[in-house]
Write a protein that holds these residues in place. Structure first.
Motif, PDB file in Angstrom:
ATOM      1  N   TYR A 275       0.789  -1.233   0.000  1.00 28.32           N
ATOM      2  CA  TYR A 275       0.000   0.000   0.000  1.00 28.32           C
ATOM      3  C   TYR A 275       0.818   1.279   0.000  1.00 28.32           C
ATOM      4  CZ  TYR A 275      -4.136   2.828   0.733  1.00 28.32           C
ATOM      5  OH  TYR A 275      -5.143   3.736   0.560  1.00 28.32           O
ATOM      6  N   TRP A 276       2.099   1.219   0.364  1.00 27.86           N
ATOM      7  CA  TRP A 276       2.874   2.451   0.512  1.00 27.86           C
ATOM      8  C   TRP A 276       2.959   3.234  -0.791  1.00 27.86           C
ATOM      9  CZ3 TRP A 276       2.530   2.660   5.287  1.00 27.86           C
ATOM     10  CH2 TRP A 276       3.235   3.576   6.044  1.00 27.86           C
ATOM     11  N   ASN A 277       3.107   2.534  -1.896  1.00 29.52           N
ATOM     12  CA  ASN A 277       3.218   3.207  -3.190  1.00 29.52           C
ATOM     13  C   ASN A 277       1.972   4.046  -3.460  1.00 29.52           C
ATOM     14  OD1 ASN A 277       2.734   3.279  -6.286  1.00 29.52           O
ATOM     15  ND2 ASN A 277       4.893   2.789  -6.095  1.00 29.52           N
ATOM     16  N   GLN A 278       0.792   3.483  -3.163  1.00 37.08           N
ATOM     17  CA  GLN A 278      -0.462   4.183  -3.421  1.00 37.08           C
ATOM     18  C   GLN A 278      -0.633   5.394  -2.507  1.00 37.08           C
ATOM     19  OE1 GLN A 278      -2.318   3.523  -5.942  1.00 37.08           O
ATOM     20  NE2 GLN A 278      -4.004   4.934  -5.537  1.00 37.08           N
ATOM     21  N   SER A 279      -0.218   5.293  -1.263  1.00 37.89           N
ATOM     22  CA  SER A 279      -0.379   6.417  -0.341  1.00 37.89           C
ATOM     23  C   SER A 279       0.489   7.599  -0.762  1.00 37.89           C
ATOM     24  CB  SER A 279      -0.041   5.985   1.089  1.00 37.89           C
ATOM     25  OG  SER A 279       1.331   5.678   1.206  1.00 37.89           O
ATOM     26  N   GLN A 280       1.702   7.324  -1.248  1.00 39.77           N
ATOM     27  CA  GLN A 280       2.551   8.409  -1.727  1.00 39.77           C
ATOM     28  C   GLN A 280       2.028   8.976  -3.047  1.00 39.77           C
ATOM     29  OE1 GLN A 280       6.732   7.891  -1.742  1.00 39.77           O
ATOM     30  NE2 GLN A 280       6.835   7.282   0.403  1.00 39.77           N
ATOM     31  N   ARG A 281       1.516   8.112  -3.894  1.00 35.65           N
ATOM     32  CA  ARG A 281       0.933   8.573  -5.155  1.00 35.65           C
ATOM     33  C   ARG A 281      -0.240   9.520  -4.901  1.00 35.65           C
ATOM     34  NH1 ARG A 281       1.196   6.372 -10.380  1.00 35.65           N
ATOM     35  NH2 ARG A 281       2.376   4.617  -9.554  1.00 35.65           N
ATOM     36  N   ALA A 282      -1.022   9.228  -3.854  1.00 33.61           N
ATOM     37  CA  ALA A 282      -2.162  10.073  -3.509  1.00 33.61           C
ATOM     38  C   ALA A 282      -1.701  11.485  -3.124  1.00 33.61           C
ATOM     39  CB  ALA A 282      -2.951   9.439  -2.365  1.00 33.61           C
ATOM     40  N   GLU A 283      -0.548  11.603  -2.467  1.00 36.76           N
ATOM     41  CA  GLU A 283      -0.032  12.924  -2.104  1.00 36.76           C
ATOM     42  C   GLU A 283       0.397  13.702  -3.344  1.00 36.76           C
ATOM     43  OE1 GLU A 283      -0.122  14.455   0.767  1.00 36.76           O
ATOM     44  OE2 GLU A 283      -1.103  12.700   1.630  1.00 36.76           O
ATOM     45  N   TYR A 284       1.060  13.035  -4.282  1.00 40.19           N
ATOM     46  CA  TYR A 284       1.447  13.707  -5.519  1.00 40.19           C
ATOM     47  C   TYR A 284       0.215  14.166  -6.301  1.00 40.19           C
ATOM     48  CZ  TYR A 284       6.398  12.361  -5.190  1.00 40.19           C
ATOM     49  OH  TYR A 284       7.712  12.232  -4.810  1.00 40.19           O
ATOM     50  N   ARG A 353      18.749  17.522   1.790  1.00 41.82           N
ATOM     51  CA  ARG A 353      19.819  16.690   2.353  1.00 41.82           C
ATOM     52  C   ARG A 353      19.327  15.712   3.424  1.00 41.82           C
ATOM     53  NH1 ARG A 353      21.616  20.955   0.121  1.00 41.82           N
ATOM     54  NH2 ARG A 353      23.770  21.276  -0.560  1.00 41.82           N
ATOM     55  N   SER A 354      18.199  16.005   4.034  1.00 47.04           N
ATOM     56  CA  SER A 354      17.735  15.162   5.134  1.00 47.04           C
ATOM     57  C   SER A 354      16.601  14.211   4.754  1.00 47.04           C
ATOM     58  CB  SER A 354      17.267  16.040   6.296  1.00 47.04           C
ATOM     59  OG  SER A 354      16.136  16.806   5.910  1.00 47.04           O
ATOM     60  N   GLN A 355      16.015  14.389   3.562  1.00 47.66           N
ATOM     61  CA  GLN A 355      14.896  13.553   3.105  1.00 47.66           C
ATOM     62  C   GLN A 355      13.688  13.647   4.053  1.00 47.66           C
ATOM     63  OE1 GLN A 355      14.982  11.611   0.142  1.00 47.66           O
ATOM     64  NE2 GLN A 355      16.858  12.744  -0.213  1.00 47.66           N
ATOM     65  N   GLN A 356      13.481  14.808   4.679  1.00 47.61           N
ATOM     66  CA  GLN A 356      12.359  14.969   5.597  1.00 47.61           C
ATOM     67  C   GLN A 356      11.035  14.975   4.840  1.00 47.61           C
ATOM     68  OE1 GLN A 356      12.578  18.241   8.361  1.00 47.61           O
ATOM     69  NE2 GLN A 356      14.737  17.910   8.782  1.00 47.61           N
ATOM     70  N   SER A 357       9.989  14.528   5.536  1.00 45.44           N
ATOM     71  CA  SER A 357       8.641  14.560   4.979  1.00 45.44           C
ATOM     72  C   SER A 357       7.666  14.885   6.102  1.00 45.44           C
ATOM     73  CB  SER A 357       8.282  13.216   4.334  1.00 45.44           C
ATOM     74  OG  SER A 357       8.279  12.186   5.308  1.00 45.44           O
ATOM     75  N   MET A 358       6.396  15.112   5.735  1.00 45.07           N
ATOM     76  CA  MET A 358       5.376  15.418   6.748  1.00 45.07           C
ATOM     77  C   MET A 358       5.222  14.243   7.718  1.00 45.07           C
ATOM     78  SD  MET A 358       4.690  18.393   5.808  1.00 45.07           S
ATOM     79  CE  MET A 358       4.674  19.439   4.371  1.00 45.07           C
ATOM     80  N   ASP A 359       5.112  13.056   7.170  1.00 44.37           N
ATOM     81  CA  ASP A 359       5.151  11.819   7.947  1.00 44.37           C
ATOM     82  C   ASP A 359       5.537  10.695   7.007  1.00 44.37           C
ATOM     83  OD1 ASP A 359       2.785  10.713   6.692  1.00 44.37           O
ATOM     84  OD2 ASP A 359       1.580  11.967   8.007  1.00 44.37           O
ATOM     85  N   THR A 360       5.567   9.460   7.515  1.00 47.95           N
ATOM     86  CA  THR A 360       6.093   8.351   6.721  1.00 47.95           C
ATOM     87  C   THR A 360       5.193   7.952   5.555  1.00 47.95           C
ATOM     88  OG1 THR A 360       5.141   6.826   8.359  1.00 47.95           O
ATOM     89  CG2 THR A 360       7.477   7.378   8.585  1.00 47.95           C
ATOM     90  N   THR A 361       3.931   8.397   5.540  1.00 45.32           N
ATOM     91  CA  THR A 361       3.055   8.083   4.400  1.00 45.32           C
ATOM     92  C   THR A 361       3.235   9.080   3.264  1.00 45.32           C
ATOM     93  OG1 THR A 361       1.204   9.401   5.266  1.00 45.32           O
ATOM     94  CG2 THR A 361       1.326   7.080   5.944  1.00 45.32           C
ATOM     95  N   HIS A 362       3.973  10.175   3.509  1.00 46.68           N
ATOM     96  CA  HIS A 362       4.171  11.219   2.501  1.00 46.68           C
ATOM     97  C   HIS A 362       5.532  11.045   1.818  1.00 46.68           C
ATOM     98  CE1 HIS A 362       0.839  12.873   4.658  1.00 46.68           C
ATOM     99  NE2 HIS A 362       0.819  13.993   3.975  1.00 46.68           N
ATOM    100  N   PRO A 363       5.646  11.450   0.556  1.00 52.39           N
ATOM    101  CA  PRO A 363       6.968  11.475  -0.080  1.00 52.39           C
ATOM    102  C   PRO A 363       7.851  12.534   0.582  1.00 52.39           C
ATOM    103  CG  PRO A 363       5.173  11.713  -1.697  1.00 52.39           C
ATOM    104  CD  PRO A 363       4.572  11.896  -0.349  1.00 52.39           C
TER     105      PRO A 363
END
Length: 416
Positions: A275-284, A353-363
């Motif tokens: 499911y992770w791929n779909q959750s990130q796709r939803a953010e894009y 440089r840090s690859q930060q995101s809103m949370d782990t479900t976001h890119p």
């Protein structure tokens, strides 16, 4: 202007903001990648980075970002039904075992544990967001009218509620058995935004509502909660201060728990892979739809200020420790309206440089920015400055005392 201690270049110094060099990145202070947390939390971060890189490369060459149900999501839904079915079966089996094998203490205890965790994993409604205040047309007519206009332009029909939160956040969720959808906007974030950034913020969250992203993930979320409950039960406690840490019994028990943890942990890993791929796709996709209405640059600017806790927290600290002449909202609005461009550049460098995101479900946020720049869009609609000022004034008149009280109490509780 001051010379950089590392490369000697003349660099701008802004009072109240970190002093760093944009030429050699001296004193940029990039946070280290998160390595702490439970096993599944580390797994989530790993999946975020792995899928994020692959998905970013895939979508850069595409023209549309479609979030319709794909094969992996269908498999994830079926997989989730199996997990939920097993939980229900375990609940029924444990009930039977309590009455059929009550004379066997070992089996009785096992059945009791299964019953307990099946009950903890039962379906239940999401509560209304903690400390949030629901907005309504009677008390906040101007705000609700403007928000509903944005919802209509995003193609979202009636049924979306709006709430104000004391935290520096924004998200869409559901609550209650009827699964009422609500867009939650943080009080500090509202005053930190410009009119264009607020338009982008509303458009992004409403895009999730239009795409039914929350409801599509409900089944998977429930299955994930079941597996997380079992991981919590079986994950060995690591306490170096425990006097029995190196005892034979402690070592043996931790070894058995690790073996048992292998089952729910890998079941959870499979679910995340699906499911992770779909959750990130939803953010894009939500970003793409929001950019079409509010413009790419406003959304990029919004993504930058969301990561500016370093600016927000000192302001909250000053309000918590001493009386101020202005409200917290006015201070935030003033601080972000005078924000140096160099500070925004610093945030972008750190995000890259840090690859930060809103949370782990976001890119990763810098990938979202790059995608928006790759498919730049001009604004089709924007909340006017007058309308934005009316919203801020209405929030100040109606909710300023309640919100600031909750924000300050929360900050002081963290210090205690």
């Amino acid at each position: 202007m001051k010379p950089c201690p590392s490369c000697g270049a003349q660099i701008e110094a802004n009072e109240g903001y970190p002093f760093w060099c944009e030429h050699c990145d001296w004193n940029l202070a990039v946070p280290l990648k998160e390595r702490q947390g439970n096993a599944w939390e580390r797994l989530e971060r790993k999946m975020r980075d792995t899928y994020g890189q692959a998905l970013f490369k895939e979508l850069q060459g595409g023209t549309e970002l479609v979030t319709k149900q794909g094969v992996s999501e269908r498999v994830a839904s079926a997989y989730s039904l199996v997990v939920i079915g097993c939980s229900v079966a375990g609940f029924l089996f444990s009930l039977y075992g309590l009455f059929a094998w009550y004379r066997s203490p070992f089996i009785f205890i096992i059945c009791l544990l299964i019953l307990l965790f099946a009950w903890l994993s039962r379906p239940r409604p999401h509560p209304f967001p903690k400390m949030a205040i629901l907005l309504n047309a009677d008390e906040h007519p101007t705000t609700m009218k403007i928000f509903e206009i944005v919802a209509q332009k995003m193609g979202v029909r009636k049924g979306i509620q709006f709430a104000l939160s004391p935290y520096y956040e924004a998200y869409t969720t559901e609550y209650g058995w009827r699964r009422a959808r609500v867009v939650v906007i943080g009080y500090p974030l509202l005053f930190a935004c410009t009119s264009g950034e607020l338009t982008a913020l509303l458009a992004h969250e409403l895009a999730h509502c239009r795409n039914n992203d929350i409801r599509r993930s409900a089944l998977v979320s429930h299955a994930q909660r079941i597996l997380l409950n079992w991981c919590d039960l079986l994950d060995p406690i690591k306490d170096d201060d425990d006097e029995y840490h190196f005892s034979f019994i402690a070592t043996l028990s931790r070894g058995i728990m690790r073996l048992l943890l292998w089952i729910p942990y890998h079941l959870l890993a499979v679910l995340i892979h699906l499911y992770w791929n779909q959750s990130q796709r939803a953010e894009y996709e939500a970003d793409r739809m929001a950019a079409q209405l509010a413009g790419s640059q406003h959304l990029i600017s919004l993504l930058q200020i969301i990561h500016m806790n370093d600016v927000v927290e000192p302001l909250i600290a000053r309000h918590s420790l001493q009386k101020q002449s202005m409200t917290l909202g006015q201070h935030l609005h003033e601080a972000f309206s005078k924000l140096p461009e160099k500070e925004k550049m610093r945030i972008v460098r750190i995000l890259e440089r840090s690859q930060q995101s809103m949370d782990t479900t976001h890119p990763a946020t810098h990938m979202r920015m790059a995608m928006l720049l790759h498919k730049d869009a001009l604004p089709a609609y924007q909340i006017s400055d007058w309308e934005y000022n009316q919203i801020c004034q209405e929030m100040t008149d109606q909710l300023q005392e309640k919100m600031e009280h909750r924000i300050i109490d929360d900050y002081r509780a963290k210090l205690a």
